[in-house]
Each structure stands twice: as structure tokens, then as C-alpha cells.
Design an enzyme around this catalytic site. Structure first.
Site, PDB file in Angstrom:
ATOM      1  N   GLU A  78       0.805  -1.214   0.000  1.00  0.00           N
ATOM      2  CA  GLU A  78       0.000   0.000   0.000  1.00  0.00           C
ATOM      3  C   GLU A  78       0.844   1.273   0.000  1.00  0.00           C
ATOM      4  O   GLU A  78       0.314   2.368  -0.208  1.00  0.00           O
ATOM      5  CB  GLU A  78      -0.949  -0.007   1.200  1.00  0.00           C
ATOM      6  CG  GLU A  78      -2.052  -1.053   1.069  1.00  0.00           C
ATOM      7  CD  GLU A  78      -2.985  -1.102   2.262  1.00  0.00           C
ATOM      8  OE1 GLU A  78      -2.592  -0.604   3.324  1.00  0.00           O
ATOM      9  OE2 GLU A  78      -4.091  -1.626   2.118  1.00  0.00           O
ATOM     10  N   GLU A 109       7.536 -22.022   6.836  1.00  0.00           N
ATOM     11  CA  GLU A 109       8.030 -21.198   7.937  1.00  0.00           C
ATOM     12  C   GLU A 109       9.089 -21.887   8.784  1.00  0.00           C
ATOM     13  O   GLU A 109       9.632 -21.288   9.714  1.00  0.00           O
ATOM     14  CB  GLU A 109       6.876 -20.779   8.841  1.00  0.00           C
ATOM     15  CG  GLU A 109       6.223 -21.917   9.598  1.00  0.00           C
ATOM     16  CD  GLU A 109       5.132 -21.410  10.537  1.00  0.00           C
ATOM     17  OE1 GLU A 109       5.200 -21.753  11.737  1.00  0.00           O
ATOM     18  OE2 GLU A 109       4.242 -20.680  10.078  1.00  0.00           O
TER      19      GLU A 109
END
Length: 270
Positions: A78, A109
């Protein structure tokens, strides 16, 4: 036991009516902002180090897995449309790559070396900052990434929701927003995720303000990527210059940003 894995304060959720579920979730959510408030000094300390580094060409790099990784990607993605910065000035890197944004990637992960390898795809310089995001503070991908980044001389920070986590011990600027048990036990996409999002908002917004990407309270460098933003930009120029709407609109389109249009006005038209 980790706070993020501790048992919910509520039980027999399936027997609650909808109103009770909503009220209880809201009751827990109210605790999040208070937890974030307590760590503002830690957030401040990190930002004070980030800004001068980015003024020298450094970047802000988020690394995370699962919900934490997605939140980092969201915040980073953004920044270019909001502040008109290059796409790689703020980077969000998620374990398992971009496909993990929509679908979980098995065991992504668990590799402590992969995060640094992922960072290397974008290169790095001594002014970069790496912030590891992990609600539990125990994710190997994130811990390994910040550890190597710190060894390479990069500034490191972390955002976690457990006190004294392994991740916090590997960075210079740990941020631990302890929000307590989740409404659904262990569902850290809820309060923990909200706390992480609030902190990421605070970091990126404050950094961009201090880098001069906001004037007054306006996003003067925002990208004009749709009609709504063009309309918003036109209004900003009208307010700043006193121009009529059509003239402000044409000036915005010709100059490409609110900042450039306003500067052009005061240099050539005022």
C-alpha cells in the site's frame, strides 16, 4: 505456555447466540489498542533509527509467515499508491513466496535460512531495515532472517505478541504487544493480527511523514491510479490553490501529482 497459545477466556462458543459472539469478540478487540499503546516507546525507538537510514537510500523490509507475512505484504504493497514511492522501497516478504499470500505453503516457515535467501533476491545495503513479524515470536523463518540481517549490519526489529520471545532476543528493537488469549484459542489472526496491523500502520505512516511524503495532512504524492484518487487529488489542489475544479483537474493530470501540480501553480500561475 506462550500467551498467544493460552486458553480463551470464553468457552462453549458453539452454544453462544450470534449477538453474544460478536459482543465478546468486540470486548477482546478493545484490549488491543491498549496493548499497542504500552509499546509506543519501543515503536518510537525503531522509527527514529529507520528514518535516517531510508534518507540515505535504505529500504524497509518486512518478513513473516502466515497471517504475519500477509500483513507485512499488505502494508508494503500500500505504500507505493499511497505515497508514490518505488515498489521496492518497502518490501513485504512472506514464507513460501507470493503464492503463500492466498494459500498456505507446507513447512515454509520452518526453514531458518530461507528468509535471508528471499531477501537476497532484492539485494541489500547497509542502510536497510528488516522487521520480523511473528505473533508467537518463535517462527524459524523469521528468527533466521533477522539474525542474519543483523550479522550483515542491517537494522533489525520485530513485532510479536509474546513476552521475551526468541525472536525479540535476536533484534535490536523488539516490539512485544501482549494482547492476551485469543477469543478462539490460538487463533492469532484475531487480536494478535490486529495488533500487528496497527503497529505496521504506525511504522509505515510515521516513516513516510518524516520522509516528506505528506504535506499538512494530505497524501500529495499518491498515485493517480483510479477516478476516485484523481477526484481526491483535484480537490486537494482546489483547496491549496483556490483554482476552479476543471482547471485543477487539468493541472493535476498534466503534472501527475498533487505535489507537482501545486508547486507548478505557485511557481508559474499564482
Amino acid at each position: 505456555m506462550k500467551v498467544t497459545e493460552s486458553t480463551s477466556l470464553y468457552d462453549n462458543l458453539e452454544q453462544m447466540d450470534v449477538t453474544s459472539i460478536l459482543q465478546n469478540i468486540n470486548r477482546e478487540d478493545k484490549k488491543v489498542a491498549l496493548a499497542v499503546e504500552k509499546v509506543i516507546p519501543n515503536i518510537n525507538g525503531l522509527i527514529q533509527q529507520i528514518v535516517p537510514r531510508m534518507e540515505k537510500g535504505g529500504r524497509l523490509i518486512y518478513i513473516g509467515a502466515g497471517t504475519s507475512g500477509r500483513l507485512g505484504v499488505l502494508d508494503a504493497s500500500e505504500c507505493p499508491p499511497t505515497y508514490g514511492v518505488p515498489f521496492d522501497m518497502v518490501l513485504g516478504i512472506i514464507a513460501g513466496g507470493d503464492k503463500a499470500i492466498r494459500k498456505a505453503v507446507e513447512n515454509a516457515e520452518d526453514n531458518p535460512e530461507q528468509a535471508w535467501n528471499d531477501i537476497l533476491e532484492y539485494g541489500f545495503n547497509e542502510n536497510d531495515t528488516v522487521i520480523g513479524i511473528a505473533a508467537s515470536g518463535t517462527t524459524p523463518y523469521v528468527i533466521g532472517g533477522v539474525k542474519t540481517a543483523r550479522e550483515k549490519g542491517l537494522l533489525t526489529g520485530s513485532i510479536t505478541c509474546n513476552p521475551d520471545s526468541p525472536l525479540s532476543k535476536e533484534v535490536e528493537h523488539p516490539i512485544e504487544a501482549v494482547v492476551g488469549p485469543e477469543f478462539i484459542t490460538g487463533s492469532t489472526r484475531m487480536k494478535s493480527g490486529t495488533a500487528q496491523k496497527l503497529i505496521l500502520n504506525m511504522i509505515s505512516t510515521t516513516v513516510m511523514i518524516k520522509l516528506g511524503k505528506v504535506k499538512g495532512n494530505k497524501m500529495v504524492d499518491m498515485q493517480l491510479s483510479n477516478a476516485k484518487l484523481v477526484q481526491r487529488g483535484t480537490k486537494m489542489i482546489m483547496e491549496a490553490t483556490g483554482l476552479e475544479e476543471e482547471t485543477a483537474y487539468k493541472l493535476l493530470l498534466s503534472e501527475g501529482s498533487v505535489r507537482k501540480a501545486t508547486e507548478y501553480f505557485y511557481k508559474n500561475l499564482s
